[in-house]
Design a protein around this motif. Structure first.
Motif, PDB file in Angstrom:
ATOM      1  N   LEU A  50      -0.397  16.126  20.744  1.00  0.00           N
ATOM      2  CA  LEU A  50      -0.301  15.959  21.924  1.00  0.00           C
ATOM      3  C   LEU A  50      -1.767  15.158  22.538  1.00  0.00           C
ATOM      4  CD1 LEU A  50       0.129  19.727  23.252  1.00  0.00           C
ATOM      5  CD2 LEU A  50       2.141  17.951  22.703  1.00  0.00           C
ATOM      6  N   ILE A  51      -1.452  14.420  23.195  1.00  0.00           N
ATOM      7  CA  ILE A  51      -2.525  13.045  23.153  1.00  0.00           C
ATOM      8  C   ILE A  51      -2.066  13.203  25.517  1.00  0.00           C
ATOM      9  CG2 ILE A  51      -3.146  10.683  24.120  1.00  0.00           C
ATOM     10  CD1 ILE A  51      -1.505  10.315  20.699  1.00  0.00           C
ATOM     11  N   LEU A  52      -3.260  13.107  25.679  1.00  0.00           N
ATOM     12  CA  LEU A  52      -3.687  13.089  27.550  1.00  0.00           C
ATOM     13  C   LEU A  52      -3.896  11.695  27.588  1.00  0.00           C
ATOM     14  CD1 LEU A  52      -4.637  14.738  30.262  1.00  0.00           C
ATOM     15  CD2 LEU A  52      -6.691  13.831  29.273  1.00  0.00           C
ATOM     16  N   ALA A  53      -2.336  11.589  28.356  1.00  0.00           N
ATOM     17  CA  ALA A  53      -1.452   9.935  28.948  1.00  0.00           C
ATOM     18  C   ALA A  53      -2.540   9.938  30.330  1.00  0.00           C
ATOM     19  CB  ALA A  53      -0.867   9.546  28.637  1.00  0.00           C
ATOM     20  N   ILE A 108       0.956  14.892  29.863  1.00  0.00           N
ATOM     21  CA  ILE A 108       0.684  14.788  28.047  1.00  0.00           C
ATOM     22  C   ILE A 108       2.085  14.248  27.245  1.00  0.00           C
ATOM     23  CG2 ILE A 108       0.478  16.268  26.560  1.00  0.00           C
ATOM     24  CD1 ILE A 108      -1.784  17.290  28.809  1.00  0.00           C
ATOM     25  N   VAL A 109       1.669  13.140  26.264  1.00  0.00           N
ATOM     26  CA  VAL A 109       2.692  12.813  25.703  1.00  0.00           C
ATOM     27  C   VAL A 109       2.763  13.378  24.317  1.00  0.00           C
ATOM     28  CG1 VAL A 109       3.150  10.700  24.484  1.00  0.00           C
ATOM     29  CG2 VAL A 109       2.351  10.386  27.194  1.00  0.00           C
ATOM     30  N   VAL A 110       4.685  13.483  23.489  1.00  0.00           N
ATOM     31  CA  VAL A 110       3.979  13.945  22.142  1.00  0.00           C
ATOM     32  C   VAL A 110       3.952  12.504  21.604  1.00  0.00           C
ATOM     33  CG1 VAL A 110       5.735  15.004  21.285  1.00  0.00           C
ATOM     34  CG2 VAL A 110       5.653  15.569  23.212  1.00  0.00           C
ATOM     35  N   TYR A 111       3.198  12.642  20.510  1.00  0.00           N
ATOM     36  CA  TYR A 111       3.340  11.584  19.320  1.00  0.00           C
ATOM     37  C   TYR A 111       2.699  11.783  18.164  1.00  0.00           C
ATOM     38  CZ  TYR A 111       0.270   6.999  18.259  1.00  0.00           C
ATOM     39  OH  TYR A 111      -0.193   5.714  17.514  1.00  0.00           O
ATOM     40  N   ASP A 112       3.940  11.113  17.617  1.00  0.00           N
ATOM     41  CA  ASP A 112       4.321  11.110  16.034  1.00  0.00           C
ATOM     42  C   ASP A 112       3.252  10.157  15.334  1.00  0.00           C
ATOM     43  OD1 ASP A 112       4.904  11.044  13.355  1.00  0.00           O
ATOM     44  OD2 ASP A 112       6.641  10.615  13.566  1.00  0.00           O
ATOM     45  N   TYR A 113       1.912  10.846  14.914  1.00  0.00           N
ATOM     46  CA  TYR A 113       0.830  10.096  14.067  1.00  0.00           C
ATOM     47  C   TYR A 113       1.640   9.243  13.133  1.00  0.00           C
ATOM     48  CZ  TYR A 113      -2.919  12.192  17.209  1.00  0.00           C
ATOM     49  OH  TYR A 113      -3.394  12.037  18.901  1.00  0.00           O
ATOM     50  N   ARG A 114       2.471   9.867  12.294  1.00  0.00           N
ATOM     51  CA  ARG A 114       3.102   8.954  10.990  1.00  0.00           C
ATOM     52  C   ARG A 114       3.657   7.266  11.463  1.00  0.00           C
ATOM     53  NH1 ARG A 114       5.265  14.436   8.530  1.00  0.00           N
ATOM     54  NH2 ARG A 114       3.320  15.861   8.656  1.00  0.00           N
ATOM     55  N   ALA A 115       4.055   7.700  12.386  1.00  0.00           N
ATOM     56  CA  ALA A 115       5.179   6.735  12.787  1.00  0.00           C
ATOM     57  C   ALA A 115       4.617   5.892  14.186  1.00  0.00           C
ATOM     58  CB  ALA A 115       6.482   7.228  13.568  1.00  0.00           C
ATOM     59  N   ALA A 116       4.013   6.766  14.071  1.00  0.00           N
ATOM     60  CA  ALA A 116       2.463   5.495  15.520  1.00  0.00           C
ATOM     61  C   ALA A 116       3.494   5.110  16.714  1.00  0.00           C
ATOM     62  CB  ALA A 116       1.949   4.361  14.752  1.00  0.00           C
ATOM     63  N   LYS A 117       4.023   5.963  17.130  1.00  0.00           N
ATOM     64  CA  LYS A 117       4.259   6.289  18.335  1.00  0.00           C
ATOM     65  C   LYS A 117       4.629   7.222  19.263  1.00  0.00           C
ATOM     66  CE  LYS A 117       9.480   5.613  16.652  1.00  0.00           C
ATOM     67  NZ  LYS A 117      10.331   5.443  16.033  1.00  0.00           N
TER      68      LYS A 117
END
Length: 164
Positions: A50-53, A108-117
């Motif tokens: 989770l990233i705070l947008a 709050i954005v859901v982010y895939d760190y492996r795919a970088a998106k």
């Protein structure tokens, strides 16, 4: 914080962040045990996180140190299976002042760190967040009903006192 005990405004956002982490960890504790680690991993850049947008903070009054603060989060909208973000509202209550010190609105954005998106929430997360949202709405309806009953009672008391 300054030497006079004033709490710097950035601290409010840190409190909201700590509250959000605790809120997510609480979801982990009440969800299916097989998914607990994935809930905990949301707070780290391991896979899905989770990233705070954005955050907007509405300050109600300046807090001073020392104080005890309670941070409460609630879902603003009900996520669905295509959601790659969700919105939270946080309220920070000052024990010293016995009232809200600030309100935050978080994207709050859901982010895939492996795919970088960005990525959608996992289905088990959507299920838990939807159940949480439904519970919030149920409690809200119950509270509104109690308030209406209290207002009716007060009106009856006032009417009977005026008639006497």
């Amino acid at each position: 914080m300054t030497s006079q005990g004033h709490v710097n405004n950035v601290i409010y956002n840190r409190l909201a962040e700590s509250g959000r982490v605790n809120w997510t960890r609480n979801l982990a504790q009440f969800s299916d045990p097989k998914y607990q680690q994935e809930w905990f991993d949301l707070m780290s850049p391991k896979s899905i996180g989770l990233i705070l947008a954005s955050i907007r903070t509405d300050f109600k009054f300046p807090m001073t140190f020392p104080d005890r603060v309670t941070v409460l989060h609630k879902l603003v909208t009900k996520p669905d299976y295509s959601s790659d973000r969700f919105y939270l509202e946080a309220v920070m209550y000052s024990e010293q002042q016995r009232r809200p010190a600030a309100k935050c609105f978080e994207d709050i954005v859901v982010y895939d760190y492996r795919a970088a998106k960005k990525a959608p929430l996992k289905p088990f997360m959507v299920d838990e967040l939807q159940a949480t949202y439904d519970l919030q709405e149920q409690r809200k309806e119950e509270a509104e009903k109690k308030v209406a009953e209290l207002q009716t009672f007060v009106q009856q008391v006032e009417d009977s006192a005026g008639a006497a």
